[in-house]
Design an enzyme around this catalytic site. Structure first.
Site, PDB file in Angstrom:
ATOM      1  N   ARG A  95       0.819  -1.220   0.000  1.00 20.94           N
ATOM      2  CA  ARG A  95       0.000   0.000   0.000  1.00 20.94           C
ATOM      3  C   ARG A  95       0.847   1.261   0.000  1.00 20.94           C
ATOM      4  O   ARG A  95       0.532   2.218  -0.706  1.00 20.94           O
ATOM      5  CB  ARG A  95      -0.946  -0.023   1.212  1.00 20.94           C
ATOM      6  CG  ARG A  95      -1.803   1.224   1.400  1.00 20.94           C
ATOM      7  CD  ARG A  95      -2.411   1.762   0.106  1.00 20.94           C
ATOM      8  NE  ARG A  95      -3.137   0.757  -0.655  1.00 20.94           N
ATOM      9  CZ  ARG A  95      -3.482   0.908  -1.918  1.00 20.94           C
ATOM     10  NH1 ARG A  95      -3.158   2.019  -2.580  1.00 20.94           N
ATOM     11  NH2 ARG A  95      -4.144  -0.030  -2.555  1.00 20.94           N
ATOM     12  N   LYS A 130       2.048  25.045  -3.355  1.00 21.96           N
ATOM     13  CA  LYS A 130       0.777  24.470  -2.906  1.00 21.96           C
ATOM     14  C   LYS A 130       0.871  22.945  -2.958  1.00 21.96           C
ATOM     15  O   LYS A 130       0.269  22.287  -3.803  1.00 21.96           O
ATOM     16  CB  LYS A 130      -0.371  25.002  -3.747  1.00 21.96           C
ATOM     17  CG  LYS A 130      -0.571  26.511  -3.575  1.00 21.96           C
ATOM     18  CD  LYS A 130      -1.685  27.039  -4.450  1.00 21.96           C
ATOM     19  CE  LYS A 130      -1.835  28.552  -4.276  1.00 21.96           C
ATOM     20  NZ  LYS A 130      -2.881  29.120  -5.150  1.00 21.96           N
ATOM     21  N   LYS A 162       4.868  39.506  -2.427  1.00 23.36           N
ATOM     22  CA  LYS A 162       3.444  39.359  -2.722  1.00 23.36           C
ATOM     23  C   LYS A 162       2.659  40.529  -2.139  1.00 23.36           C
ATOM     24  O   LYS A 162       3.216  41.413  -1.485  1.00 23.36           O
ATOM     25  CB  LYS A 162       2.942  38.015  -2.205  1.00 23.36           C
ATOM     26  CG  LYS A 162       3.771  36.828  -2.760  1.00 23.36           C
ATOM     27  CD  LYS A 162       3.113  35.505  -2.554  1.00 23.36           C
ATOM     28  CE  LYS A 162       2.034  35.278  -3.577  1.00 23.36           C
ATOM     29  NZ  LYS A 162       1.461  33.916  -3.484  1.00 23.36           N
ATOM     30  N   GLU A 189       4.661  40.511  -7.143  1.00 20.08           N
ATOM     31  CA  GLU A 189       3.274  40.271  -7.530  1.00 20.08           C
ATOM     32  C   GLU A 189       2.588  41.613  -7.741  1.00 20.08           C
ATOM     33  O   GLU A 189       2.630  42.485  -6.870  1.00 20.08           O
ATOM     34  CB  GLU A 189       2.570  39.487  -6.424  1.00 20.08           C
ATOM     35  CG  GLU A 189       1.109  39.185  -6.705  1.00 20.08           C
ATOM     36  CD  GLU A 189       0.456  38.468  -5.539  1.00 20.08           C
ATOM     37  OE1 GLU A 189       0.579  37.235  -5.470  1.00 20.08           O
ATOM     38  OE2 GLU A 189      -0.154  39.147  -4.689  1.00 20.08           O
ATOM     39  N   ASP A 210      -1.230  38.642 -11.161  1.00 18.58           N
ATOM     40  CA  ASP A 210      -2.024  37.761 -10.314  1.00 18.58           C
ATOM     41  C   ASP A 210      -3.520  37.935 -10.548  1.00 18.58           C
ATOM     42  O   ASP A 210      -4.041  39.056 -10.510  1.00 18.58           O
ATOM     43  CB  ASP A 210      -1.702  38.041  -8.844  1.00 18.58           C
ATOM     44  CG  ASP A 210      -2.387  37.063  -7.905  1.00 18.58           C
ATOM     45  OD1 ASP A 210      -2.307  35.852  -8.171  1.00 18.58           O
ATOM     46  OD2 ASP A 210      -2.985  37.515  -6.924  1.00 18.58           O
TER      47      ASP A 210
END
Length: 273
Positions: A95, A130, A162, A189, A210
């Site tokens: 597994r 992510k 950002k 960004e 963005d």
């Protein structure tokens, strides 16, 4: 080598997976299978896929025979690997082996579809941060197996300013100037034309457009006019990546590649020998 099994994060992930699944022992296998029984496990693709993570079998078994390597296209019915050894070990580790192969090959398969979707353009597809916590190295290796480029591995290896940085630093210029002493290329960004102008005036090396529509992004890319590299991000999926590519950026990044990949179908049949 796309999959570097000597990387400490790779070995750690395998060790954690085994500890999670096996703990004090596989009670069903130990009760029902003779200790001296020998068997072979055949890993077979049940659908067309781009393979990733097969090298991990070398950390799980002794002398597996790998019929393919990560990055290879496998067709339904293709044998991916063959492992011979104690039947108990093959059953106990089945597994974990399949979880790794199915998940990582799912990412590689989706990544390859993104690359295929922008074929004929000069755009390069990037992954993002992510990723599943604790599995970033593995998932980024899988994305690379599918043909995309790895964006920054973490917060330590690249500068990406950002919108929250901009807000808390007091503006684009303040954030850029404070990052310059790091001696790394600076990516910013941007969401508006005024932010683009300010970032360009500060000498930003790359602008991240963005959450713009393809039409809006195309207009801003024309305005930027090669004064900085351009990356598009935010809401990019397999359904719209071609439209974004035709806007003319240098890069498109998508978290979809890792956070929304579906595990592919790989079978492990175990037989007495």
């Amino acid at each position: 080598m796309i999959f570097d099994i000597t990387h400490p994060d790779v070995q750690r992930a395998v060790d954690v997976a085994l500890a999670e699944d096996v703990r004090s022992g596989d009670i069903t296998t130990e009760a029902s299978i003779p200790a001296d029984l020998q068997a072979e496990a055949r890993f077979v693709a049940r659908e067309d896929l781009t393979l990733a993570g097969v090298e991990l079998l070398e950390l799980l078994y002794t002398n597996p025979v790998l019929k393919m390597c990560s990055g290879r296209r496998a067709l339904a019915g293709d044998e991916i690997a063959l492992v011979r050894g104690p039947a108990r070990q093959l059953l106990t580790r089945e597994r974990v082996s399949l979880n790794c192969l199915q998940r990582l090959s799912g990412i590689a398969t989706l990544a390859a579809r993104f690359v295929e979707a922008v074929a004929g353009t000069d755009v390069r597809i990037l992954d993002t941060r992510k990723t599943t916590p604790g599995l970033r190295v593995l998932e980024k290796m899988a994305a690379a197996a599918g043909g995309v480029l790895n964006h920054r591995m973490g917060l330590w290896d690249a500068v990406l300013i950002k919108n929250n940085h901009i807000r808390l630093a007091g503006g684009v210029r303040a954030a850029v100037e404070r990052c310059r002493p790091l001696g790394k290329p600076v990516e910013v960004e941007v969401r508006t034309r005024s932010e683009i102008i300010e970032a360009l005036s500060c000498g930003a090396n790359r602008l991240l457009l963005d959450n713009m529509t393809p039409l809006a992004a195309a207009a801003e890319i024309r305005f930027i006019a090669k004064r900085a590299e351009v990356e598009i991000s935010g809401g990019v999926t397999l359904a719209n990546v071609r439209a974004y590519a035709e806007a003319g950026p240098d890069f498109i990044s998508s978290g979809y590649i890792t956070h929304s990949a579906t595990a592919v179908d790989i079978n492990c049949g175990i037989y007495e020998i």
